[in-house]
Motif scaffolding. Structure first.
Motif, PDB file in Angstrom:
ATOM      1  N   VAL A 191       0.806  -1.154   0.134  1.00 39.26           N
ATOM      2  CA  VAL A 191       0.085   0.217  -0.068  1.00 39.26           C
ATOM      3  C   VAL A 191       1.008   1.287  -0.045  1.00 39.26           C
ATOM      4  O   VAL A 191       0.520   2.337  -0.761  1.00 39.26           O
ATOM      5  N   ILE A 192       2.145   1.351   0.818  1.00 39.46           N
ATOM      6  CA  ILE A 192       3.116   2.191   0.543  1.00 39.46           C
ATOM      7  C   ILE A 192       4.131   1.726   0.462  1.00 39.46           C
ATOM      8  O   ILE A 192       4.571   0.497   0.513  1.00 39.46           O
ATOM      9  N   ASP A 193       5.399   2.319  -0.017  1.00 39.13           N
ATOM     10  CA  ASP A 193       6.751   2.002  -0.297  1.00 39.13           C
ATOM     11  C   ASP A 193       7.673   2.388   0.746  1.00 39.13           C
ATOM     12  O   ASP A 193       8.594   1.475   0.751  1.00 39.13           O
ATOM     13  N   GLY A 194       7.250   3.304   1.702  1.00 36.78           N
ATOM     14  CA  GLY A 194       8.110   3.352   2.640  1.00 36.78           C
ATOM     15  C   GLY A 194       7.458   4.226   3.870  1.00 36.78           C
ATOM     16  O   GLY A 194       6.224   4.821   3.555  1.00 36.78           O
ATOM     17  N   ALA A 195       8.319   4.654   4.545  1.00 38.69           N
ATOM     18  CA  ALA A 195       7.967   5.480   5.582  1.00 38.69           C
ATOM     19  C   ALA A 195       9.195   6.372   6.228  1.00 38.69           C
ATOM     20  O   ALA A 195      10.178   6.286   5.573  1.00 38.69           O
ATOM     21  N   GLU A 196       9.082   7.323   7.366  1.00 39.56           N
ATOM     22  CA  GLU A 196      10.213   7.750   8.011  1.00 39.56           C
ATOM     23  C   GLU A 196      10.098   7.812   9.495  1.00 39.56           C
ATOM     24  O   GLU A 196       8.820   8.128   9.848  1.00 39.56           O
ATOM     25  N   ASN A 197      10.998   7.487  10.199  1.00 43.58           N
ATOM     26  CA  ASN A 197      11.183   7.442  11.743  1.00 43.58           C
ATOM     27  C   ASN A 197      12.468   7.112  12.026  1.00 43.58           C
ATOM     28  O   ASN A 197      13.407   7.000  11.481  1.00 43.58           O
ATOM     29  N   ASN A 198      12.467   7.187  13.354  1.00 47.70           N
ATOM     30  CA  ASN A 198      13.643   7.013  14.358  1.00 47.70           C
ATOM     31  C   ASN A 198      14.017   5.570  14.363  1.00 47.70           C
ATOM     32  O   ASN A 198      13.251   4.660  14.063  1.00 47.70           O
ATOM     33  N   TRP A 199      15.242   5.122  14.992  1.00 45.90           N
ATOM     34  CA  TRP A 199      15.881   3.882  14.958  1.00 45.90           C
ATOM     35  C   TRP A 199      14.815   3.002  15.841  1.00 45.90           C
ATOM     36  O   TRP A 199      14.486   2.051  15.345  1.00 45.90           O
ATOM     37  N   PRO A 200      14.425   3.459  16.879  1.00 45.70           N
ATOM     38  CA  PRO A 200      13.628   2.528  17.760  1.00 45.70           C
ATOM     39  C   PRO A 200      12.227   2.175  17.167  1.00 45.70           C
ATOM     40  O   PRO A 200      11.660   1.137  17.305  1.00 45.70           O
TER      41      PRO A 200
END
Length: 337
Positions: free
Chosen positions: A211-220
């Motif tokens: 549904v999505i190719d990716g996202a963005e967030n921190n290591w944890p």
């Protein structure tokens, strides 16, 4: 405070939970001291939850048991938008929230979330531990909230199912999940990708199903949500290094003596290094686990190319003279300037 009720969606169950919890704390307070009711959408054991508990320990110790904190973690009292509204009308005393739900009520809270404003976590901490951070926290008082301190929320980077991201051109056409925030949507669109607002809990399945190719967030978050199992490319853009905020209900604050207000503010400030110690350890553990899993992690050498794409975003969200002044102060603190 002028409230836009369309920004919040408080269910009857959540309202009743908050009222019941408040009543329970009041009954307890009548017997053995003044408990403060706190909420956090993060689960037990998360650094922000444990930091507020540490704040409660300090308050208990320094007030001789008059001031204590009872925490409801794991979103027991609703989402952050729900609990923020409950806090503004006094149903909750303390609330740890992300900046996103505050952006809609106070423009200054947009500043720490600007993409590529902070060059590092150290830069963010230095800026927000001083007068700039104090001014942003103070801006919440007209909105029935007392800003007590900032907690870390990590360095956010892009991950996806297709390829390493080395330049903005690599973002073209990718469907990237973002929080429900106008600022995040504008950032992704400026990079040529398709912004897809989505609750964090739905990201793993959306990655698996395409549904999505990716996202963005921190290591944890990349690790604990198991997103690294579905998205094997993690590109260290560190585009947003925004904090989270601990706020207090202004109505409860006004009922405290001057002495107790000082105790609350100091205990909150003293909980920050405790939180950061827990956070840094968690980041290190998550990073180690992800690297051991075989995920392709890459540094992004030309961050300037990404930063150039952000000028229209900054122009849209940095509009007032005070906002511009604070941005300039933060930029002046950047190492090497």
């Amino acid at each position: 405070m002028r409230r836009d009720v369309s920004q919040f969606n408080i269910t009857r169950r959540q309202s009743m939970l908050a009222l019941a919890a408040t009543a329970g704390v009041a009954a307890c307070g009548a017997r053995s001291g003044r408990d403060l009711l706190g909420a956090d959408s993060h689960p037990d054991g998360y650094p922000t939850v444990e930091a507020v508990r540490e704040m409660g320990r300090l308050l208990d110790e320094r007030s001789g048991g008059r001031l204590r904190i009872k925490m409801y973690a794991g979103g027991q009292l609703g989402s952050e938008r729900d609990t923020l509204e409950i806090t503004t009308f006094g149903g909750l005393d303390l609330n740890r929230v992300n900046l996103a739900p505050l952006n809609s009520i106070e423009p200054l809270t947009t500043i720490p979330a600007l993409p590529f404003l902070f060059s590092s976590t150290a830069h963010m901490r230095m800026a927000l531990d001083g007068p700039v951070g104090d001014r942003i926290l103070a801006s919440l008082e007209p909105h029935d909230l007392i800003g007590l301190c900032f907690y870390d929320s990590g360095e956010r980077s892009f991950y996806n199912t297709r390829k390493p991201i080395l330049t903005p051109d690599d973002m073209a056409g990718l469907k990237i999940r973002v929080p429900n925030s106008d600022l995040y949507v504008a950032m992704i669109r400026a990079l040529g990708a398709d912004a897809t607002p989505m609750p964090l809990g739905e990201v793993y399945q959306a990655l698996v199903q395409g549904v999505i190719d990716g996202a963005e967030n921190n290591w944890p978050s990349f690790e604990s949500g198991r997103h690294f199992e579905a998205a094997p490319f993690y590109s260290l853009t560190r585009h947003i290094i925004a904090p989270e905020v601990l706020v207090m209900s202004a109505s409860r604050w006004r009922k405290l003596s001057d002495e107790d207000k000082t105790l609350v503010r100091q205990a909150a400030r003293d909980s920050v290094p405790y939180m950061r110690g827990l956070w840094d350890a968690r980041v290190a553990a998550s990073r180690e686990k992800i690297l051991a899993s075989g995920v392709a992690v890459n540094e992004v050498q030309d961050l300037g190319a990404f930063q150039q794409q952000m000028r229209p975003v900054w122009d849209r969200f940095v509009r007032t003279d005070l906002q511009k002044e604070l941005v300039a102060e933060i930029e002046a603190m950047r190492p090497g300037t």
